[in-house]
Design a protein around this motif. Structure first.
Motif, PDB file in Angstrom:
ATOM      1  N   THR A 104       3.515  17.868 -14.452  1.00 42.64           N
ATOM      2  CA  THR A 104       4.332  19.287 -13.856  1.00 42.64           C
ATOM      3  C   THR A 104       3.027  19.653 -12.919  1.00 42.64           C
ATOM      4  OG1 THR A 104       3.206  20.386 -15.716  1.00 42.64           O
ATOM      5  CG2 THR A 104       5.561  19.744 -16.047  1.00 42.64           C
ATOM      6  N   SER A 105       1.809  19.320 -12.692  1.00 36.44           N
ATOM      7  CA  SER A 105       0.616  19.599 -12.068  1.00 36.44           C
ATOM      8  C   SER A 105      -0.256  18.711 -11.736  1.00 36.44           C
ATOM      9  CB  SER A 105       0.151  20.606 -12.389  1.00 36.44           C
ATOM     10  OG  SER A 105      -0.845  20.409 -13.594  1.00 36.44           O
ATOM     11  N   GLY A 106      -1.304  18.911 -10.861  1.00 37.94           N
ATOM     12  CA  GLY A 106      -2.257  17.872 -10.595  1.00 37.94           C
ATOM     13  C   GLY A 106      -2.858  17.337 -11.724  1.00 37.94           C
ATOM     14  N   LYS A 107      -3.013  18.399 -12.632  1.00 41.20           N
ATOM     15  CA  LYS A 107      -3.543  17.999 -13.960  1.00 41.20           C
ATOM     16  C   LYS A 107      -3.287  16.880 -14.816  1.00 41.20           C
ATOM     17  CE  LYS A 107      -5.780  20.344 -18.083  1.00 41.20           C
ATOM     18  NZ  LYS A 107      -5.663  21.652 -18.808  1.00 41.20           N
ATOM     19  N   GLU A 108      -2.046  16.965 -14.939  1.00 44.23           N
ATOM     20  CA  GLU A 108      -1.347  15.746 -15.814  1.00 44.23           C
ATOM     21  C   GLU A 108      -1.454  14.581 -14.808  1.00 44.23           C
ATOM     22  OE1 GLU A 108       0.528  18.650 -15.135  1.00 44.23           O
ATOM     23  OE2 GLU A 108      -0.232  19.519 -17.034  1.00 44.23           O
ATOM     24  N   ALA A 109      -1.350  14.462 -13.761  1.00 49.50           N
ATOM     25  CA  ALA A 109      -1.451  13.232 -12.516  1.00 49.50           C
ATOM     26  C   ALA A 109      -2.787  12.821 -12.859  1.00 49.50           C
ATOM     27  CB  ALA A 109      -1.183  13.654 -11.371  1.00 49.50           C
ATOM     28  N   PHE A 110      -3.716  13.700 -12.797  1.00 47.69           N
ATOM     29  CA  PHE A 110      -5.200  13.049 -13.221  1.00 47.69           C
ATOM     30  C   PHE A 110      -5.479  12.309 -14.496  1.00 47.69           C
ATOM     31  CE2 PHE A 110      -9.390  13.932 -14.873  1.00 47.69           C
ATOM     32  CZ  PHE A 110     -10.392  13.266 -13.814  1.00 47.69           C
ATOM     33  N   LEU A 111      -4.553  12.953 -15.691  1.00 49.08           N
ATOM     34  CA  LEU A 111      -4.783  12.322 -16.725  1.00 49.08           C
ATOM     35  C   LEU A 111      -4.062  11.047 -17.056  1.00 49.08           C
ATOM     36  CD1 LEU A 111      -4.162  15.313 -19.092  1.00 49.08           C
ATOM     37  CD2 LEU A 111      -6.228  14.481 -18.447  1.00 49.08           C
ATOM     38  N   HIS A 112      -2.895  10.745 -16.072  1.00 45.93           N
ATOM     39  CA  HIS A 112      -2.199   9.495 -16.026  1.00 45.93           C
ATOM     40  C   HIS A 112      -3.307   8.493 -15.635  1.00 45.93           C
ATOM     41  CE1 HIS A 112       1.870   9.323 -17.593  1.00 45.93           C
ATOM     42  NE2 HIS A 112       1.949  10.795 -17.254  1.00 45.93           N
ATOM     43  N   VAL A 113      -3.893   9.066 -14.334  1.00 49.00           N
ATOM     44  CA  VAL A 113      -4.870   8.075 -13.651  1.00 49.00           C
ATOM     45  C   VAL A 113      -6.111   7.512 -14.787  1.00 49.00           C
ATOM     46  CG1 VAL A 113      -6.281   7.486 -11.765  1.00 49.00           C
ATOM     47  CG2 VAL A 113      -4.076   8.663 -11.626  1.00 49.00           C
TER      48      VAL A 113
ATOM     49  N   GLY B  82      -5.031   5.184 -17.061  1.00 53.56           N
ATOM     50  CA  GLY B  82      -4.709   3.660 -16.191  1.00 53.56           C
ATOM     51  C   GLY B  82      -3.856   3.659 -15.250  1.00 53.56           C
ATOM     52  N   ALA B  83      -3.080   4.624 -14.961  1.00 53.08           N
ATOM     53  CA  ALA B  83      -1.896   4.562 -14.051  1.00 53.08           C
ATOM     54  C   ALA B  83      -2.545   4.267 -12.476  1.00 53.08           C
ATOM     55  CB  ALA B  83      -1.212   5.949 -14.048  1.00 53.08           C
ATOM     56  N   SER B  84      -1.944   3.303 -11.890  1.00 50.61           N
ATOM     57  CA  SER B  84      -2.061   3.027 -10.412  1.00 50.61           C
ATOM     58  C   SER B  84      -1.033   3.953  -9.539  1.00 50.61           C
ATOM     59  CB  SER B  84      -2.089   1.587 -10.161  1.00 50.61           C
ATOM     60  OG  SER B  84      -2.964   0.749 -10.875  1.00 50.61           O
ATOM     61  N   ALA B  85      -0.008   4.414 -10.115  1.00 52.58           N
ATOM     62  CA  ALA B  85       0.860   5.137  -9.435  1.00 52.58           C
ATOM     63  C   ALA B  85       1.417   6.037 -10.254  1.00 52.58           C
ATOM     64  CB  ALA B  85       1.825   4.489  -8.541  1.00 52.58           C
ATOM     65  N   VAL B  86       1.822   7.116  -9.927  1.00 51.13           N
ATOM     66  CA  VAL B  86       2.643   8.092 -10.767  1.00 51.13           C
ATOM     67  C   VAL B  86       3.822   8.680 -10.155  1.00 51.13           C
ATOM     68  CG1 VAL B  86       2.381  10.506 -12.052  1.00 51.13           C
ATOM     69  CG2 VAL B  86       0.273   9.162 -11.621  1.00 51.13           C
ATOM     70  N   GLN B  87       5.021   8.760 -11.051  1.00 52.23           N
ATOM     71  CA  GLN B  87       6.275   8.994 -10.996  1.00 52.23           C
ATOM     72  C   GLN B  87       6.549  10.323 -11.662  1.00 52.23           C
ATOM     73  OE1 GLN B  87       8.727   5.463 -12.097  1.00 52.23           O
ATOM     74  NE2 GLN B  87       8.334   4.330 -10.108  1.00 52.23           N
TER      75      GLN B  87
ATOM     76  N   SER C 279       0.913  -1.343  -0.044  1.00 51.62           N
ATOM     77  CA  SER C 279       0.133   0.036  -0.029  1.00 51.62           C
ATOM     78  C   SER C 279       0.824   1.140  -0.017  1.00 51.62           C
ATOM     79  CB  SER C 279      -0.947  -0.071   1.238  1.00 51.62           C
ATOM     80  OG  SER C 279      -1.750  -1.143   1.245  1.00 51.62           O
ATOM     81  N   LEU C 280       0.356   2.322  -0.695  1.00 50.73           N
ATOM     82  CA  LEU C 280       0.976   3.660  -0.750  1.00 50.73           C
ATOM     83  C   LEU C 280       0.108   4.467  -0.275  1.00 50.73           C
ATOM     84  CD1 LEU C 280       2.763   2.023  -3.135  1.00 50.73           C
ATOM     85  CD2 LEU C 280       3.136   4.213  -4.306  1.00 50.73           C
ATOM     86  N   PRO C 281       0.466   5.305   0.691  1.00 47.99           N
ATOM     87  CA  PRO C 281      -0.587   6.419   1.265  1.00 47.99           C
ATOM     88  C   PRO C 281      -1.030   7.428   0.326  1.00 47.99           C
ATOM     89  CG  PRO C 281       1.670   6.736   2.357  1.00 47.99           C
ATOM     90  CD  PRO C 281       1.724   5.465   1.374  1.00 47.99           C
ATOM     91  N   ASN C 282      -0.179   7.653  -0.755  1.00 49.33           N
ATOM     92  CA  ASN C 282      -0.567   8.294  -2.149  1.00 49.33           C
ATOM     93  C   ASN C 282       0.115   7.706  -3.177  1.00 49.33           C
ATOM     94  OD1 ASN C 282       1.515  10.384  -2.932  1.00 49.33           O
ATOM     95  ND2 ASN C 282       1.453  10.939  -0.846  1.00 49.33           N
ATOM     96  N   LEU C 283      -0.459   8.216  -4.429  1.00 52.33           N
ATOM     97  CA  LEU C 283       0.062   7.468  -5.517  1.00 52.33           C
ATOM     98  C   LEU C 283       1.348   8.068  -6.099  1.00 52.33           C
ATOM     99  CD1 LEU C 283      -1.884   9.078  -8.558  1.00 52.33           C
ATOM    100  CD2 LEU C 283      -1.834  10.133  -6.356  1.00 52.33           C
ATOM    101  N   PHE C 284       1.962   9.334  -5.421  1.00 48.72           N
ATOM    102  CA  PHE C 284       2.897   9.853  -6.125  1.00 48.72           C
ATOM    103  C   PHE C 284       4.475   9.537  -5.446  1.00 48.72           C
ATOM    104  CE2 PHE C 284      -0.223  13.000  -6.534  1.00 48.72           C
ATOM    105  CZ  PHE C 284      -0.440  13.136  -8.012  1.00 48.72           C
ATOM    106  N   PHE C 285       5.355   9.307  -6.365  1.00 52.07           N
ATOM    107  CA  PHE C 285       6.795   9.168  -5.997  1.00 52.07           C
ATOM    108  C   PHE C 285       7.879   9.552  -7.042  1.00 52.07           C
ATOM    109  CE2 PHE C 285       7.946   4.281  -6.951  1.00 52.07           C
ATOM    110  CZ  PHE C 285       6.878   4.199  -7.576  1.00 52.07           C
TER     111      PHE C 285
ATOM    112  N   GLY D 263       2.538   5.142 -14.201  1.00 53.40           N
ATOM    113  CA  GLY D 263       2.754   6.261 -15.229  1.00 53.40           C
ATOM    114  C   GLY D 263       3.821   7.184 -14.800  1.00 53.40           C
ATOM    115  N   VAL D 264       4.677   7.413 -15.856  1.00 51.32           N
ATOM    116  CA  VAL D 264       5.693   8.609 -15.724  1.00 51.32           C
ATOM    117  C   VAL D 264       5.824   9.373 -16.768  1.00 51.32           C
ATOM    118  CG1 VAL D 264       7.929   8.885 -14.772  1.00 51.32           C
ATOM    119  CG2 VAL D 264       7.196   6.594 -14.968  1.00 51.32           C
ATOM    120  N   GLY D 265       6.000  10.690 -16.913  1.00 50.05           N
ATOM    121  CA  GLY D 265       6.151  11.408 -17.966  1.00 50.05           C
ATOM    122  C   GLY D 265       5.300  12.444 -18.267  1.00 50.05           C
ATOM    123  N   GLY D 266       5.848  13.975 -17.973  1.00 48.69           N
ATOM    124  CA  GLY D 266       5.096  15.149 -18.344  1.00 48.69           C
ATOM    125  C   GLY D 266       4.038  15.679 -17.221  1.00 48.69           C
TER     126      GLY D 266
END
Ligand code: RRO
Length: 312
Positions: free
Chosen positions: A253-262, A265-270, A11-17, A248-251
């Motif tokens: 720079t803000s919450g918006k692109e993280a939202f698009l990664h999810v 289909g991304a389960s976590a975002v680097q 488990s990750l407390p949030n999706l970002f690393f 997901g990794v790539g591009g």
């Protein structure tokens, strides 16, 4: 809203690393990641021996991202094995990922064997996509070599593990790679994408390449690769068997692109380039921005919208 997720059974407390390679070569940097609002952390890709890496300049920020040809500078796998042995897995909510990038299959086998012998709860991400070591093509572009490597490594790792993939640019390649990944039971996740290999950045005034190694050729990251990254995340999300996940990794720079990664289909975002440029305080910002987006859209958890991109 809830940003928690799970990868490879942890488990990750949030999706970002962090994306491996950024802010993670030395313990001092890993400590800053631990103290940040990231949900996890991953170490710099390790080789069997210490490497100085390529000559500088070897990373340069660009107007819409970055170019790098670091050349796998790292402390050697024993340093990261020691870090993993001393990591506090019980009092720390962040799981630890370790990246391995042997210069040969034999080196990957030797390193994996040492991690398995230590019997640690860290998760391995094996890097099949470094674009920057002269004379060493990316394994991810040689389907037979990649399948062979996975067939050798997976039974040694035994536990769930992942691989870092280069970006692919043709549907036939998405099909071929996904078919290989689906054959390996304990291959629990793919991390897409590594940098877009072998770009060239040139200074207009001086008419000179911006980085020194490889006549200026290096991997591209940041905003300019967002759409390639989203396509790779979604292509694998659509093709991988139930239970296998995409990081997901790539591009981002803000919450918006993280939202698009999810959404893709991304389960976590680097985070690579933006973490390098903004530092670990980025994690607090991107978390807050994603939370605000989810609130505005009425999503309570990542499951509410993961992989749910609509098509026309
Ligand atoms: O160290 C690097 O040059 C490097 C690696 Br290992 C990688 O996987 N991706 C990248 O952009 N740079």
């Amino acid at each position: 809203v809830d940003l928690s997720t799970s990868i490879a059974g942890v488990s990750l407390p949030n999706l970002f690393f962090n994306a491996s390679g950024v802010w993670c070569q030395h313990e001092s940097e890993l400590k800053e990641l631990l103290n940040s609002e990231s949900g996890s952390l991953i170490t710099k890709s390790a080789t069997f021996e210490y490497r100085e890496g390529n000559p500088s300049p070897r990373y340069v920020p660009l107007p819409a991202g970055s170019i790098n040809s670091m050349g796998l500078p790292n402390e050697g796998y024993e340093y990261y094995l020691n870090y993993a042995k001393n990591y506090d897995y019980t009092n720390n909510v962040k799981p630890l990922f370790v990246s391995l990038s042997g210069l040969s299959l034999q080196d990957n086998v030797k390193m994996v064997e040492q991690f398995v012998a230590a019997d640690l709860p860290c998760i391995l991400e094996i890097n099949f996509s470094c674009p920057n070591v002269p004379g060493k093509p990316q394994l991810g572009y040689d389907m037979d070599a990649m399948e062979n490597a996975l067939k050798v490594l997976a039974p040694i790792v035994k536990k769930p593990f992942g691989i870092k993939l280069p970006p692919y640019f043709d549907i036939a390649h998405f099909d071929a790679v996904a078919a290989i990944v689906n054959k390996i039971d304990n291959l629990a996740f793919v991390t897409c994408v590594n940098s877009v290999g072998n770009g060239l950045a040139i200074d207009f005034e001086t008419e000179t390449a911006l980085i020194k190694p490889k006549d200026g050729f290096g991997g591209l990251g940041g905003a300019m690769i967002l759409n390639t990254a989203l396509a790779n995340v979604n292509a694998f999300h659509r093709r991988l068997n139930e239970g296998k996940k995409v990081i997901g990794v790539g591009g981002v720079t803000s919450g918006k692109e993280a939202f698009l990664h999810v959404l893709a289909g991304a389960s976590a975002v680097q985070i690579g380039t933006q973490l390098k440029e903004e530092g670990p305080v980025f994690f607090a910002r991107v978390k807050k921005e994603l939370e605000e987006i989810m609130q505005a859209k009425g999503y309570k958890s990542l499951d509410d919208f993961r992989g749910k991109v609509k098509t026309l």
